[in-house]
Design an enzyme around this catalytic site. Structure first.
Site, PDB file in Angstrom:
ATOM      1  N   GLN A  11      29.441  17.054  65.299  1.00  0.00           N
ATOM      2  CA  GLN A  11      28.609  18.075  65.846  1.00  0.00           C
ATOM      3  C   GLN A  11      27.073  17.693  65.812  1.00  0.00           C
ATOM      4  O   GLN A  11      26.359  17.675  66.542  1.00  0.00           O
ATOM      5  CB  GLN A  11      29.052  19.247  65.274  1.00  0.00           C
ATOM      6  CG  GLN A  11      30.620  19.885  65.856  1.00  0.00           C
ATOM      7  CD  GLN A  11      30.840  21.169  65.180  1.00  0.00           C
ATOM      8  OE1 GLN A  11      30.681  22.242  65.991  1.00  0.00           O
ATOM      9  NE2 GLN A  11      31.332  21.240  63.837  1.00  0.00           N
ATOM     10  N   TYR A  62      34.901  13.683  55.905  1.00  0.00           N
ATOM     11  CA  TYR A  62      36.392  14.238  56.045  1.00  0.00           C
ATOM     12  C   TYR A  62      36.141  15.908  56.296  1.00  0.00           C
ATOM     13  O   TYR A  62      36.013  16.432  55.181  1.00  0.00           O
ATOM     14  CB  TYR A  62      37.282  13.694  55.063  1.00  0.00           C
ATOM     15  CG  TYR A  62      38.672  13.879  55.274  1.00  0.00           C
ATOM     16  CD1 TYR A  62      39.559  12.835  55.791  1.00  0.00           C
ATOM     17  CD2 TYR A  62      39.307  15.194  55.300  1.00  0.00           C
ATOM     18  CE1 TYR A  62      40.764  13.039  55.879  1.00  0.00           C
ATOM     19  CE2 TYR A  62      40.647  15.317  55.448  1.00  0.00           C
ATOM     20  CZ  TYR A  62      41.427  14.397  55.648  1.00  0.00           C
ATOM     21  OH  TYR A  62      42.674  14.609  55.894  1.00  0.00           O
ATOM     22  N   ASP A 103      28.945  24.310  52.037  1.00  0.00           N
ATOM     23  CA  ASP A 103      28.831  25.766  51.224  1.00  0.00           C
ATOM     24  C   ASP A 103      30.106  25.710  50.313  1.00  0.00           C
ATOM     25  O   ASP A 103      30.501  26.349  49.331  1.00  0.00           O
ATOM     26  CB  ASP A 103      28.928  26.733  51.926  1.00  0.00           C
ATOM     27  CG  ASP A 103      30.038  26.831  53.070  1.00  0.00           C
ATOM     28  OD1 ASP A 103      30.167  25.920  53.697  1.00  0.00           O
ATOM     29  OD2 ASP A 103      30.263  27.931  53.205  1.00  0.00           O
ATOM     30  N   TYR A 126      38.624  19.609  49.749  1.00  0.00           N
ATOM     31  CA  TYR A 126      37.567  19.232  50.527  1.00  0.00           C
ATOM     32  C   TYR A 126      36.259  19.591  49.814  1.00  0.00           C
ATOM     33  O   TYR A 126      35.301  18.621  49.525  1.00  0.00           O
ATOM     34  CB  TYR A 126      37.652  20.079  52.038  1.00  0.00           C
ATOM     35  CG  TYR A 126      36.288  20.112  52.549  1.00  0.00           C
ATOM     36  CD1 TYR A 126      35.677  18.906  53.191  1.00  0.00           C
ATOM     37  CD2 TYR A 126      35.357  20.933  52.706  1.00  0.00           C
ATOM     38  CE1 TYR A 126      34.572  18.828  53.962  1.00  0.00           C
ATOM     39  CE2 TYR A 126      34.183  21.109  53.475  1.00  0.00           C
ATOM     40  CZ  TYR A 126      33.722  20.034  54.185  1.00  0.00           C
ATOM     41  OH  TYR A 126      32.497  19.737  54.713  1.00  0.00           O
TER      42      TYR A 126
END
Length: 286
Positions: A11, A62, A103, A126
């Site tokens: 994006q 990722y 975040d 993650y």
């Protein structure tokens, strides 16, 4: 200036390409996972050396948050060890580095907007791998700029806004979580902020936070999407406990943007304005 952008098909990478495609002052190379496979760390520095960049914008990651819980090796390779290789390259070749983080390095227990000095304590794989990537960058390339962002969406790729638009055309009712609080980030706005930093006469290394202004839940976000598009769909609020996922999400991850506004004079649009701008765009598939 010669710039390498990783994560070219993502994006943010796609929004950067749109902004830079007609820029004659910058020689830009957009590398996707085929041209720069971040999970093959042994060849990363060799590939970067082919381009000899003055600046790297490391937007590749990722980002499959739930899948990372079971694919921890790949997530660590891409989000942590690849960052280490890129940071080492930048240190060896005196290359500037801007890296994008998340975040999700926070545990979500705060009740106030998170500054860059807030304690990190990720609650999923993650977030853990992204924090390890931050730490590797700061170790090997302390002159780097790291930008944490949240809830990213764009007319490109897969994201919450496009998913809601699809579901609201298919269903009479959707359930959306109302107890996770933060602020979305229109990738176009973040891309504009990055270019302002690049063009700034100052290079002030360190960690910065960037998301759109405002404090909302995913439910609030969904309601706004429905209202902007005038969908005839009921949006029902549900708690996180009613929608279990493999990876835990932080309950509160609103980012304080004071630092990036103060240091670089960055303009941070309100989330509703940015959502309206995005929904006025034609959706792209890549």
């Amino acid at each position: 200036m010669r710039i390498v952008i990783t994560g070219a098909s993502g994006q943010l990478g796609s929004e950067l390409r749109d902004l830079l495609q007609d820029n004659t002052e910058k020689e830009c190379y957009f590398l996707d996972r085929k041209q720069l496979p971040l999970d093959q760390i042994q060849i990363i520095q060799e590939i970067l050396a082919m381009y000899q960049p003055d600046l790297i914008i490391h937007a590749g990651a990722y980002t499959a948050v739930d899948k990372a819980e079971e694919d921890q090796v790949t997530a660590n390779l891409v989000n942590h060890l690849a960052c280490e290789e890129i940071a080492q390259y930048c240190r060896l070749h005196e290359t500037k580095l801007i890296a994008i983080s998340t975040d999700y390095v926070f545990d979500g227990t705060s009740a106030v907007a998170l500054t860059e000095k807030a304690a990190t304590s990720p609650i999923n794989v993650y977030g853990q791998t992204k924090l390890a990537g931050e730490q590797a960058i700061q170790k090997w390339c302390p002159e780097a700029i790291i930008i944490r962002t949240s809830w990213v969406y764009s007319s490109y790729g897969k994201n919450f806004v496009k998913t809601m638009c699809r579901l609201m055309t298919e269903r009479d009712e959707v359930n959306v979580i109302n107890d996770q609080i933060g602020s979305p980030t229109y990738a176009h706005d973040l891309a504009v902020a990055l270019l302002k930093i690049i063009d700034s006469s100052e290079w002030d290394a360190g960690i910065y936070h960037y998301s759109n202004e405002g404090e909302i839940s995913w439910y609030d976000f969904a309601v706004a999407i429905r209202d902007f598009r005038s969908f005839n769909c009921q949006v029902k609020p549900i708690p996180t406990s009613a929608y279990p996922t493999p990876a835990r999400r932080p309950k509160y991850s609103l980012l304080d943007k004071s630092k990036i506004k103060s240091v670089f004079g960055t303009e941070v649009p309100d989330w509703k304005i940015s959502l309206g701008n995005m929904l006025a765009e034609e959706f792209k598939d890549n």
